[in-house]
Design an enzyme around this catalytic site. Structure first.
Site, PDB file in Angstrom:
ATOM      1  N   GLY A  46       0.833  -1.193   0.000  1.00 41.97           N
ATOM      2  CA  GLY A  46       0.000   0.000   0.000  1.00 41.97           C
ATOM      3  C   GLY A  46       0.867   1.242   0.000  1.00 41.97           C
ATOM      4  O   GLY A  46       2.039   1.190   0.381  1.00 41.97           O
ATOM      5  N   GLN A  51       3.010  10.180   1.531  1.00 37.68           N
ATOM      6  CA  GLN A  51       4.356   9.592   1.454  1.00 37.68           C
ATOM      7  C   GLN A  51       5.097  10.083   0.214  1.00 37.68           C
ATOM      8  O   GLN A  51       6.319  10.024   0.150  1.00 37.68           O
ATOM      9  CB  GLN A  51       4.280   8.063   1.426  1.00 37.68           C
ATOM     10  CG  GLN A  51       3.875   7.454   2.748  1.00 37.68           C
ATOM     11  CD  GLN A  51       3.718   5.958   2.624  1.00 37.68           C
ATOM     12  OE1 GLN A  51       2.682   5.475   2.185  1.00 37.68           O
ATOM     13  NE2 GLN A  51       4.752   5.224   2.978  1.00 37.68           N
ATOM     14  N   CYS A  91       7.103  -0.207   6.652  1.00 32.45           N
ATOM     15  CA  CYS A  91       6.604   0.953   5.911  1.00 32.45           C
ATOM     16  C   CYS A  91       7.705   1.452   4.986  1.00 32.45           C
ATOM     17  O   CYS A  91       8.860   1.544   5.394  1.00 32.45           O
ATOM     18  CB  CYS A  91       6.206   2.044   6.908  1.00 32.45           C
ATOM     19  SG  CYS A  91       5.636   3.554   6.131  1.00 32.45           S
ATOM     20  N   LEU A  92       7.337   1.784   3.745  1.00 30.80           N
ATOM     21  CA  LEU A  92       8.323   2.291   2.786  1.00 30.80           C
ATOM     22  C   LEU A  92       8.961   3.588   3.285  1.00 30.80           C
ATOM     23  O   LEU A  92      10.078   3.917   2.902  1.00 30.80           O
ATOM     24  CB  LEU A  92       7.654   2.533   1.427  1.00 30.80           C
ATOM     25  CG  LEU A  92       7.160   1.275   0.689  1.00 30.80           C
ATOM     26  CD1 LEU A  92       6.320   1.658  -0.526  1.00 30.80           C
ATOM     27  CD2 LEU A  92       8.329   0.402   0.269  1.00 30.80           C
ATOM     28  N   HIS A 133      -3.220   0.992   7.859  1.00 30.17           N
ATOM     29  CA  HIS A 133      -1.856   1.532   7.878  1.00 30.17           C
ATOM     30  C   HIS A 133      -1.790   2.791   6.999  1.00 30.17           C
ATOM     31  O   HIS A 133      -1.256   3.827   7.418  1.00 30.17           O
ATOM     32  CB  HIS A 133      -0.883   0.462   7.391  1.00 30.17           C
ATOM     33  CG  HIS A 133       0.533   0.923   7.256  1.00 30.17           C
ATOM     34  ND1 HIS A 133       1.553   0.468   8.066  1.00 30.17           N
ATOM     35  CD2 HIS A 133       1.116   1.820   6.399  1.00 30.17           C
ATOM     36  CE1 HIS A 133       2.685   1.065   7.712  1.00 30.17           C
ATOM     37  NE2 HIS A 133       2.443   1.880   6.700  1.00 30.17           N
ATOM     38  N   GLU A 134      -2.357   2.692   5.790  1.00 34.14           N
ATOM     39  CA  GLU A 134      -2.307   3.834   4.855  1.00 34.14           C
ATOM     40  C   GLU A 134      -3.188   4.983   5.345  1.00 34.14           C
ATOM     41  O   GLU A 134      -2.848   6.150   5.159  1.00 34.14           O
ATOM     42  CB  GLU A 134      -2.729   3.407   3.447  1.00 34.14           C
ATOM     43  CG  GLU A 134      -1.890   2.285   2.828  1.00 34.14           C
ATOM     44  CD  GLU A 134      -0.395   2.511   2.931  1.00 34.14           C
ATOM     45  OE1 GLU A 134       0.057   3.675   2.892  1.00 34.14           O
ATOM     46  OE2 GLU A 134       0.341   1.512   3.084  1.00 34.14           O
ATOM     47  N   HIS A 137      -1.407   7.242   7.630  1.00 35.96           N
ATOM     48  CA  HIS A 137      -0.554   8.223   6.938  1.00 35.96           C
ATOM     49  C   HIS A 137      -1.336   9.509   6.633  1.00 35.96           C
ATOM     50  O   HIS A 137      -0.773  10.604   6.690  1.00 35.96           O
ATOM     51  CB  HIS A 137      -0.024   7.651   5.625  1.00 35.96           C
ATOM     52  CG  HIS A 137       1.170   6.751   5.786  1.00 35.96           C
ATOM     53  ND1 HIS A 137       2.365   7.181   6.323  1.00 35.96           N
ATOM     54  CD2 HIS A 137       1.361   5.447   5.457  1.00 35.96           C
ATOM     55  CE1 HIS A 137       3.241   6.178   6.323  1.00 35.96           C
ATOM     56  NE2 HIS A 137       2.651   5.108   5.811  1.00 35.96           N
TER      57      HIS A 137
HETATM   58 NI    NI Z   1       3.526   3.232   5.489  1.00 34.49          NI
END
Ligand code: NI
Length: 177
Positions: A46, A51, A91-92, A133-134, A137
């Site tokens: 995701g 981000q 997480c990226l 999770h997204e 953000h």
């Molecule tokens: Ni993330």
């Protein structure tokens, strides 16, 4: 389509609360395409617009082999949450760190698609976890905020240490020129 540059912790943009999308235009469609493209390249499940430095309430989820396929969620809201479970996440934007977080494993979400069409969907398992999770953000939250205080403290200390090392190297480079 383009691969977007992903911001990394502790970038302050990751801490901003994103604003609701009100215009469903070609600019939004391009952002969604770019998020999908970036997700494919990075191998994540995701990705959210903040981000990529855009504080807009847009995110994409693509869990391979799940019945939903690649999905974009604009202005998502959770209507119900159930069956909390401990899930291992990364997480990226926080590379190299993995931790266990409590998430609902069943939920109902209401969101808009890229054309502004409202939809509601029941989600479970990894897709549901990923969506939460997204969504964090979009509110300036990171999964590391949900870890124990001890792990958070260790991550903070390690980040400060690597920033100091970077600054030291930078100073050495400047002195060297
Ligand atoms: Ni993330």
């Amino acid at each position: 389509m383009a691969r977007l540059n992903i911001l990394e912790y502790p970038d302050p943009v990751l801490r901003q609360v994103s604003s609701r999308v009100t215009r469903f235009d070609s600019d939004l469609a391009a952002l969604i395409d770019d998020l999908f493209e970036t997700l494919k390249v990075t191998g994540g499940l995701g990705l959210s617009a903040p981000q990529a430095g855009q504080s807009r309430r847009v995110l994409v989820v693509h869990v391979p082999d799940d019945a939903h396929g690649p999905q974009a969620y604009v202005n998502p809201e959770l209507l119900t949450r159930a069956a909390p479970g401990l899930v291992e996440e990364g997480c990226l934007s926080v590379p190299g760190i993995i931790g266990n977080v409590v998430r609902a494993t069943q939920l109902r979400v209401r969101a808009q698609d890229r054309d502004g069409q409202l939809f509601e969907r029941d989600l479970s398992g990894m897709h549901a976890v990923c969506l939460q999770h997204e969504m964090d953000h979009l509110d300036g939250k990171l999964f590391i905020d949900r870890l124990s205080w001890f792990r958070r403290w260790r991550i903070k200390a390690a980040t400060a240490r690597s920033l100091r090392t970077e600054q030291m190297r930078e100073r050495q480079r400047l002195r060297g020129t």
